[in-house]
Motif scaffolding. Structure first.
Motif, short mmCIF file in Angstrom:
data_model
loop_
_atom_site.label_atom_id
_atom_site.label_comp_id
_atom_site.label_asym_id
_atom_site.label_seq_id
_atom_site.Cartn_x
_atom_site.Cartn_y
_atom_site.Cartn_z
N PRO A 220 0.80 -1.23 0.00
CA PRO A 220 0.00 0.00 0.00
C PRO A 220 0.83 1.28 0.00
O PRO A 220 2.00 1.29 0.40
N VAL A 221 0.19 2.33 -0.42
CA VAL A 221 0.81 3.66 -0.42
C VAL A 221 0.76 4.22 1.00
O VAL A 221 -0.19 3.97 1.73
N VAL B 52 5.47 10.40 -0.51
CA VAL B 52 4.40 9.45 -0.84
C VAL B 52 5.06 8.24 -1.50
O VAL B 52 5.73 8.39 -2.52
N GLU C 44 3.73 2.98 -8.12
CA GLU C 44 4.09 4.32 -8.60
C GLU C 44 5.43 4.74 -7.99
O GLU C 44 5.70 4.44 -6.83
N GLU D 132 7.50 9.71 -4.46
CA GLU D 132 7.45 11.16 -4.72
C GLU D 132 7.84 11.92 -3.45
O GLU D 132 7.36 11.62 -2.37
N ASP E 113 5.10 11.67 -11.58
CA ASP E 113 3.91 10.90 -11.95
C ASP E 113 4.23 9.75 -12.90
O ASP E 113 3.57 9.55 -13.91
N THR E 114 5.26 9.01 -12.55
CA THR E 114 5.68 7.87 -13.38
C THR E 114 5.48 6.58 -12.60
O THR E 114 5.29 6.60 -11.39
#
Lengths: 170, 186
Positions: free
Chosen positions: B32-33, B51, B79, B82, B121-122
């Protein structure tokens, strides 16, 4: 001379456990390889056999639209949210759930926890969103649906669906 | 009717029942994030926000096995990780402008390379482009007790602040400082 910042104490050995309501990221892209148009970072609580809307989440009261940290929405272009033009940027999404219609709120006061720091003066836009019923979902979910001229942002939990139209200004 | 036709009819029926669903939502991630903030008592807004995805330890040694040495790593899961700086800061003693970056690392046995890149956002490291690097620093790895879930936190140590990457018995301490702190030390 005393401008040293005092930081919150985090001991070297202490790292947070995984959240019971983990965060997740959802993007809206016009196609799989294009840069994103919208990003949502939100907590995903589970139903766990409880009655959610009108009970765990009462009607008529502001809700963080997720769990833990307030839900964050990034618009990569200017958009129309409900009836209001909103500049590209990062916002917090709140909602006031109700039986037939929800109020969704975009706030410019970002990086806050839950709804404790909600202040109306930071409202950027308010929109009404329709309530409908669909199949059961255990975890709170946010998704997007491309309707051509606009996008539906869909909040989904239990058998409840909340649909808010967003128009991207290109 | 032979078996093939029945199977293909069944398949079509299944497919159309899947497609008739109004909308699909993502399942909960197994990695999970999570969000980590560096905050101060003096100002209401955070200084740094991370994040990142939190994978679990799946082998006896994470680094050199589950995460290979010498290869770029997304420093989390799913993801790309970030990092947002709310103010200009020094990161590993290099100045970084306020803004949002993707953080990749190249783990090594003794030393890690930490990269901040502006291509945000990659997904993972698949879109890594070194021409978008903003900072590249080397940090020695140190040992500590085992944590099973990849964790990012912050610690303060004799008025120095660090972003700490922690997984298995490995720790990476990245020194962080605001302009105030840097000026106060001159």
């Amino acid at each position: 001379m005393f401008s040293i910042l005092f930081l919150t104490d985090v001991s070297a050995q202490e790292f947070r456990d995984l959240d019971a309501s983990p965060h997740d990221i959802v993007y809206f892209r016009t196609n799989k390889i294009s840069p994103p148009k919208i990003k949502v970072l939100y907590g995903r609580p589970k139903k766990n056999g409880r009655e959610i809307f009108g009970n765990v989440i009462p009607f008529g009261k502001i809700w963080r639209v997720g769990a833990n940290e307030a839900t964050e929405v990034v618009f990569y272009n200017d958009v129309v949210f409900g009836e209001t033009e909103v500049k590209a940027g990062t916002y917090v999404l709140y909602a006031i759930p109700d039986q037939n219609e929800w109020t969704l709120i975009l706030s410019s006061n970002t990086d806050v926890w839950g709804t404790y720091e909600y202040e109306q003066k930071y409202d950027v836009a308010r929109a009404t969103a329709k309530v409908s019923k669909a199949e059961f979902l255990e975890a709170f979910s946010i998704g997007f649906k491309d309707k051509g001229k606009h996008i539906n942002m869909v909040l989904a939990w239990d058998t409840t669906r909340i649909t808010a139209p967003i128009k991207i200004i290109l | 009717m032979n078996k093939k036709i029945i199977t293909s009819m069944l398949f079509c029926a299944l497919l159309s029942s899947v497609m008739s669903h109004a909308q699909k939502f993502d399942k909960l991630d197994s990695d999970p994030v999570d969000i980590a903030y560096l905050t101060t008592k003096k100002i209401p807004k955070p200084l740094v926000k991370v994040v990142y995805g939190r994978p679990q330890k799946e082998s006896i040694h994470v680094f050199g096995d589950q995460v290979p040495y010498g290869e770029i790593w997304r420093t989390g899961a799913n993801e790309a990780t970030e990092v947002k700086f709310f103010t200009d800061m020094s990161f590993g003693r290099k100045l970084v402008k306020a803004g949002t970056y993707v953080m990749h690392t190249i783990p090594g046995e003794k030393e890690w390379t930490i990269i901040l890149n502006s291509n945000t956002d990659t997904w993972g490291c698949f879109f890594y482009d070194d021409t978008k690097d903003v900072v590249r620093i080397s940090i020695p790895a140190r040992e500590a007790e085992v944590v099973d879930v990849f964790s990012i936190g912050f610690k303060e140590d004799f008025k120095n602040t660090f972003m700490v990457l922690a997984w298995d018995a490995t720790r990476i301490d990245i020194p962080l400082a605001t302009q105030d702190v840097i000026l106060a030390k001159i």
